[in-house]
Design a protein around this motif. Structure first.
Motif, PDB file in Angstrom:
ATOM      1  N   THR A   1     -44.836 -32.545  21.975  1.00  0.00           N
ATOM      2  CA  THR A   1     -43.014 -32.573  21.707  1.00  0.00           C
ATOM      3  C   THR A   1     -42.737 -31.005  21.575  1.00  0.00           C
ATOM      4  O   THR A   1     -41.685 -30.766  21.835  1.00  0.00           O
ATOM      5  CB  THR A   1     -43.131 -33.306  20.495  1.00  0.00           C
ATOM      6  OG1 THR A   1     -43.478 -34.451  20.478  1.00  0.00           O
ATOM      7  CG2 THR A   1     -41.778 -33.113  19.873  1.00  0.00           C
ATOM      8  N   ALA A   2     -43.574 -30.185  20.912  1.00  0.00           N
ATOM      9  CA  ALA A   2     -43.305 -28.855  20.677  1.00  0.00           C
ATOM     10  C   ALA A   2     -43.019 -28.037  22.056  1.00  0.00           C
ATOM     11  O   ALA A   2     -42.062 -27.360  22.384  1.00  0.00           O
ATOM     12  CB  ALA A   2     -44.240 -28.131  19.817  1.00  0.00           C
ATOM     13  N   PHE A   3     -44.055 -28.066  22.896  1.00  0.00           N
ATOM     14  CA  PHE A   3     -43.941 -27.494  24.278  1.00  0.00           C
ATOM     15  C   PHE A   3     -42.605 -28.138  24.779  1.00  0.00           C
ATOM     16  O   PHE A   3     -41.668 -27.313  25.835  1.00  0.00           O
ATOM     17  CB  PHE A   3     -45.101 -27.988  25.087  1.00  0.00           C
ATOM     18  CG  PHE A   3     -46.170 -26.439  24.646  1.00  0.00           C
ATOM     19  CD1 PHE A   3     -45.951 -25.462  25.232  1.00  0.00           C
ATOM     20  CD2 PHE A   3     -47.193 -26.908  23.806  1.00  0.00           C
ATOM     21  CE1 PHE A   3     -46.911 -24.365  25.039  1.00  0.00           C
ATOM     22  CE2 PHE A   3     -48.210 -25.918  23.571  1.00  0.00           C
ATOM     23  CZ  PHE A   3     -48.004 -24.865  24.201  1.00  0.00           C
ATOM     24  N   ALA A   4     -42.293 -29.486  24.836  1.00  0.00           N
ATOM     25  CA  ALA A   4     -41.359 -30.195  25.546  1.00  0.00           C
ATOM     26  C   ALA A   4     -39.959 -29.501  25.215  1.00  0.00           C
ATOM     27  O   ALA A   4     -38.953 -29.251  26.084  1.00  0.00           O
ATOM     28  CB  ALA A   4     -41.270 -31.586  25.532  1.00  0.00           C
TER      29      ALA A   4
ATOM     30  N   ALA B   1     -43.925 -27.752  11.107  1.00  0.00           N
ATOM     31  CA  ALA B   1     -42.824 -27.639  12.245  1.00  0.00           C
ATOM     32  C   ALA B   1     -42.549 -26.134  12.694  1.00  0.00           C
ATOM     33  O   ALA B   1     -42.416 -25.933  13.671  1.00  0.00           O
ATOM     34  CB  ALA B   1     -41.965 -28.577  12.017  1.00  0.00           C
ATOM     35  N   ASP B   2     -42.220 -25.380  11.452  1.00  0.00           N
ATOM     36  CA  ASP B   2     -41.859 -24.040  12.004  1.00  0.00           C
ATOM     37  C   ASP B   2     -43.073 -23.254  12.764  1.00  0.00           C
ATOM     38  O   ASP B   2     -42.695 -22.506  13.659  1.00  0.00           O
ATOM     39  CB  ASP B   2     -41.792 -23.418  10.453  1.00  0.00           C
ATOM     40  CG  ASP B   2     -41.143 -21.946  10.688  1.00  0.00           C
ATOM     41  OD1 ASP B   2     -40.449 -21.659  11.636  1.00  0.00           O
ATOM     42  OD2 ASP B   2     -41.298 -21.181   9.569  1.00  0.00           O
TER      43      ASP B   2
ATOM     44  N   THR C   1     -43.101 -21.863  16.633  1.00  0.00           N
ATOM     45  CA  THR C   1     -43.122 -20.421  17.042  1.00  0.00           C
ATOM     46  C   THR C   1     -44.547 -20.415  17.924  1.00  0.00           C
ATOM     47  O   THR C   1     -44.117 -19.824  19.073  1.00  0.00           O
ATOM     48  CB  THR C   1     -43.622 -19.926  15.619  1.00  0.00           C
ATOM     49  OG1 THR C   1     -42.385 -19.741  14.892  1.00  0.00           O
ATOM     50  CG2 THR C   1     -43.884 -18.464  16.123  1.00  0.00           C
ATOM     51  N   LEU C   2     -45.529 -20.897  17.668  1.00  0.00           N
ATOM     52  CA  LEU C   2     -46.893 -20.931  18.436  1.00  0.00           C
ATOM     53  C   LEU C   2     -46.376 -21.498  20.132  1.00  0.00           C
ATOM     54  O   LEU C   2     -46.488 -20.869  21.027  1.00  0.00           O
ATOM     55  CB  LEU C   2     -47.856 -21.808  17.851  1.00  0.00           C
ATOM     56  CG  LEU C   2     -48.432 -21.006  16.838  1.00  0.00           C
ATOM     57  CD1 LEU C   2     -49.514 -22.073  15.912  1.00  0.00           C
ATOM     58  CD2 LEU C   2     -49.088 -19.787  17.037  1.00  0.00           C
TER      59      LEU C   2
ATOM     60  N   ASP D   1     -50.054  -8.076  18.326  1.00  0.00           N
ATOM     61  CA  ASP D   1     -49.570  -9.391  18.089  1.00  0.00           C
ATOM     62  C   ASP D   1     -48.191  -9.231  17.339  1.00  0.00           C
ATOM     63  O   ASP D   1     -48.047  -9.505  16.286  1.00  0.00           O
ATOM     64  CB  ASP D   1     -50.559 -10.132  17.112  1.00  0.00           C
ATOM     65  CG  ASP D   1     -50.221 -11.643  16.830  1.00  0.00           C
ATOM     66  OD1 ASP D   1     -49.357 -12.020  17.440  1.00  0.00           O
ATOM     67  OD2 ASP D   1     -51.140 -12.003  15.936  1.00  0.00           O
ATOM     68  N   PRO D   2     -47.502  -8.927  18.249  1.00  0.00           N
ATOM     69  CA  PRO D   2     -46.036  -8.428  17.856  1.00  0.00           C
ATOM     70  C   PRO D   2     -45.403  -9.706  17.120  1.00  0.00           C
ATOM     71  O   PRO D   2     -44.390  -9.450  16.183  1.00  0.00           O
ATOM     72  CB  PRO D   2     -45.355  -7.976  19.061  1.00  0.00           C
ATOM     73  CG  PRO D   2     -45.844  -8.533  20.158  1.00  0.00           C
ATOM     74  CD  PRO D   2     -47.412  -8.661  19.668  1.00  0.00           C
ATOM     75  N   TYR D   3     -45.473 -10.769  17.319  1.00  0.00           N
ATOM     76  CA  TYR D   3     -44.932 -11.969  16.891  1.00  0.00           C
ATOM     77  C   TYR D   3     -45.735 -12.658  15.729  1.00  0.00           C
ATOM     78  O   TYR D   3     -45.341 -13.709  15.377  1.00  0.00           O
ATOM     79  CB  TYR D   3     -44.524 -13.087  17.844  1.00  0.00           C
ATOM     80  CG  TYR D   3     -43.603 -12.362  19.058  1.00  0.00           C
ATOM     81  CD1 TYR D   3     -42.405 -11.947  18.734  1.00  0.00           C
ATOM     82  CD2 TYR D   3     -44.308 -12.112  20.354  1.00  0.00           C
ATOM     83  CE1 TYR D   3     -41.504 -11.170  19.732  1.00  0.00           C
ATOM     84  CE2 TYR D   3     -43.382 -11.451  21.293  1.00  0.00           C
ATOM     85  CZ  TYR D   3     -42.084 -11.025  21.046  1.00  0.00           C
ATOM     86  OH  TYR D   3     -41.204 -10.450  21.886  1.00  0.00           O
TER      87      TYR D   3
END
Length: 706
Positions: A507-510, A456-457, A461-462, A477-479
């Motif tokens: 879900t993550a994008f929403a 999930a973490d 992030t992605l 790729d600063p992050y």
């Protein structure tokens, strides 16, 4: 042949820069010598806190004389063009040769470049190297223009032959080259004249300078290990610290001290981190694993055998550890005093900590991760309530005093505090484990709750950075999104998890304020909402890199990116491994060629006829034994492949497919697909369609190269 010795003597070079600087010195000098026409047998670079040194042996004494031909303008060209050519080539008109080519007569200049002595070339190359040296940070001093990491004091440059040595003359910013160096700053100050590399190394050793960083590191480790062993203790290995400390001293003197009793109850990681980061001390543990002593490395021997140095270090260490005790005790009071809501004060502070300007605060991010962990939990065998609880507590320690002081202890301290608060073991462990894996060699969490929160973490992030169009580009790729992508892949593959990622992506994008749909009204990816598709493509690219070490080719992965399960990475990899193994067999390689031949003929016929041949052939219309044999082989293989695919036994599916190699070969050797009889032709094209369709159930074999 000559041997070249170079030393650039300066004030103290930061330890973290020394290894790279020595490599850069060797590369720049040797590349420059070779470009100028010299050759050499070997080169070795060294670094100490006050010097970069390079030894080049077997160097040729001069560059060879070379002659090159340069084609000029036509003989009929204007004088201005010819004069320009003469100036560029450095020759006179009478030296030109006239030669006929397909475009007419042209001028040819023969340019001879005489050889140059090694000393002249070395001086030129070394001056350029010094002036253009790629230090990460550099400085100017005095009235000079030269930039160096710290003030440069001496340049030693010698060419040594059997009949003696000579100083290579050069001057950089007022610093003239010579044959003089210096020993240890305190134990042997003053100039030292040298005549060769062996003489240089030996005299430095007598002047209390160990030239080789590897030798210094070995000395430190052996002396530290011996002192610890004599006391019944053991030094905690720390390769990074060892390399750094070896770059801080020219004459290592190892001293062991005892940590005060008031600090022994600190977690061992706190002791080790505090000593490593602030004092560059090694940790020493007893047989129970408790850290009780420290190792420090002095840069000089003293009359009192280091007692004064050790006492001073002990005072500084005690002050540092007193701070750590203060942080630890304050944090424990928070963890033990709040009951079920023990983390509430820390979580409240995270509402004021920005994760990213476009992605909200750390508290908002925790809410997203908790919701995502609950959704993922059933797919990884975790309890949803416990996964959500663990996700809400996993980053609470970011507000703790200890992590504020030592950010590298994030997660680890969270586990300690969760344990002190009485949280279940798997919830406490998640605080430490959810950051993993941080790299390709890092351990992967296996506990279901930790896996759910770790996924999930990383997915949050992605999805977040994809949603705001902050993606890796080139080497930037600063992050650390590539690392997060590899973490997702390793969590799934190492734990053999099988579940579709598409719903989780949505879900993550929403949650990050991005449309949860995948395509526009016409069914095609919409430019404004295509980020989930791009993220899936990114993970597939990272997967290819991850599987490279297994010998699985990129095109094999591409071939398996067909069908409806490309978001199930474990299934995708299982198919790729089976396909990769199959095409390395003789049957598999030949089957691949037969498949491609069938698909090429089918594609050409469909394009030419404007129809789709996908209705299956009729064995009754077969005219040859080879046709009938292929119909029979397909009928036998079809249920075997379908059953193997349904049970996800891809090795069996590939084996059944490979059995078609012989009848397909025989068919193409004996049968003309594009027969004059149109009924026969259509039937044979439909037969080819069955071959292609059966292969595509496993992978798009046409994507495999060769």
């Amino acid at each position: 042949m000559s041997d070249l010795l170079i030393e650039l003597f300066s004030e103290e070079i930061p330890a973290r820069m020394q290894r790279r600087a020595a490599a850069d010195l060797q590369r720049l000098v040797t590349d420059g010598l070779v470009e100028a026409g010299l050759t050499y047998a070997g080169a070795v670079a060294h670094a100490t806190p006050r010097r970069l040194a390079l030894s080049v042996h077997g160097l040729t004494d001069e560059s060879p004389t070379t002659t090159e031909e340069r084609r000029g303008p036509k003989v009929s060209a204007p004088d201005t063009a010819i004069d320009g050519f003469l100036r560029g080539a450095g020759v006179a008109r009478e030296d030109l040769e006239v030669r006929a080519d397909k475009k007419g007569e042209v001028y040819i200049a023969r340019i001879t470049t005489p050889g140059r002595p090694a000393a002249a070339i070395v001086a030129e190359v070394l001056e350029r190297t010094i002036r253009d040296f790629p230090w990460p940070k550099s400085m100017r001093w005095g009235n000079g223009t030269l930039r160096w990491v710290r003030p440069l004091r001496r340049i030693l440059c010698l060419l040594t032959r059997e009949d003696g040595s000579e100083i290579v003359p050069l001057k950089v910013d007022g610093i003239a080259s010579g044959n003089v160096t210096e020993g240890h700053r305190f134990m042997a100050p003053g100039p030292i004249t040298v005549s060769s590399f062996d003489d240089y190394e030996a005299k430095l050793a007598r002047a209390h300078v160990v030239l080789s960083s590897e030798t210094r590191a070995d000395t430190i480790w052996q002396d530290a290990s011996n002192q610890a062993f004599a006391a019944g203790l053991e030094v905690v290995e720390d390769a990074g610290l060892l390399a750094e400390v070896a770059g801080l001293v020219e004459w290592p003197v190892v001293l062991m001290g005892r940590i005060g009793d008031a600090f022994l109850d600190l977690p061992p990681e706190v002791l080790q981190t505090s000593m490593r980061e602030h004092q560059k001390f090694f940790s020493v543990r007893d047989k129970t694993g408790r850290i009780t002593h420290f190792i420090t490395v002095a840069n000089r021997a003293t009359a009192d055998d280091g007692a004064t140095i050790l006492a001073g270090n002990d005072r500084v260490l005690s002050a540092r550890l007193a701070d750590a005790v203060f942080f630890w005790e304050n944090d424990l009071r928070v963890a033990k005093a709040g009951g079920e809501d023990w983390a509430a004060p820390w979580l409240a502070k995270l509402a004021d900590v920005t994760f990213h300007a476009k992605l909200g605060s750390q508290a908002e991010r925790i809410d997203r991760i908790a919701a995502l962990a609950r959704e993922i939990a059933p797919s990884v065998g975790a309890d949803p309530d416990r996964a959500e609880r663990a996700a809400r507590l996993a980053k609470a320690d970011l507000s703790s005093e200890m992590v504020y002081e030592f950010p590298e202890l994030q997660g680890l301290m969270g586990r300690y505090y969760a344990e002190a608060a009485g949280e279940p073991a798997e919830v406490a462990a998640t605080a430490e484990e959810h950051y993993s894996p941080l790299g390709p060699s890092d351990d992967v969490p296996t506990a279901p709750v930790s896996v759910a929160v770790a996924l999930a973490d990383k997915l949050d992030t992605l999805a977040g950075f994809w949603a705001i169009d902050e993606r890796p580009t080139g080497s930037k790729d600063p992050y650390a999104l590539r690392r997060a992508g590899l973490g997702v892949i390793r969590l799934i593959l190492d734990n053999r998890l099988q579940f579709p990622l598409d719903p989780v992506f949505k879900t993550a994008f929403a949650a990050n304020g991005h449309s949860a749909t995948w395509a526009g009204a016409d069914g095609e990816p919409d430019a404004a909402i295509a980020a989930p598709l791009l993220l899936e493509e990114f993970l597939h690219d990272r997967l290819k890199q991850h599987l490279k070490s297994e010998g699985i080719r990129h095109d094999v992965i591409d071939a398996c990116l067909t069908g409806e399960r490309t978001d199930d990475l474990t299934d995708l990899v299982a198919r790729a491994r089976a396909l990769n193994a199959m095409i390395q067999t003789e049957d598999g390689a030949n089957l691949l060629q037969g498949y491609k031949r069938a698909k090429n003929i089918l594609d050409q016929a469909q394009a030419q006829d404007g129809v789709e041949y996908s209705y299956g052939g009729d064995a009754k219309l077969a005219e040859t034994d080879e046709e009938r044999a292929l119909f029979a082989a397909l009928a036998e293989a079809r249920p075997r492949i379908d059953a193997a695919m349904a049970s996800e036994d891809y090795t069996a599916a590939m084996s059944a497919l490979a059995c078609l190699r012989a009848p397909i070969d025989a068919f193409f050797e004996a049968v003309q697909v594009n027969a004059e009889n149109q009924i026969t032709r259509r039937n044979r094209l439909n037969l080819l369609s069955e071959i292609v369709t059966m292969g595509t159930k496993i992978a798009d074999l046409s994507r495999i190269e060769g």
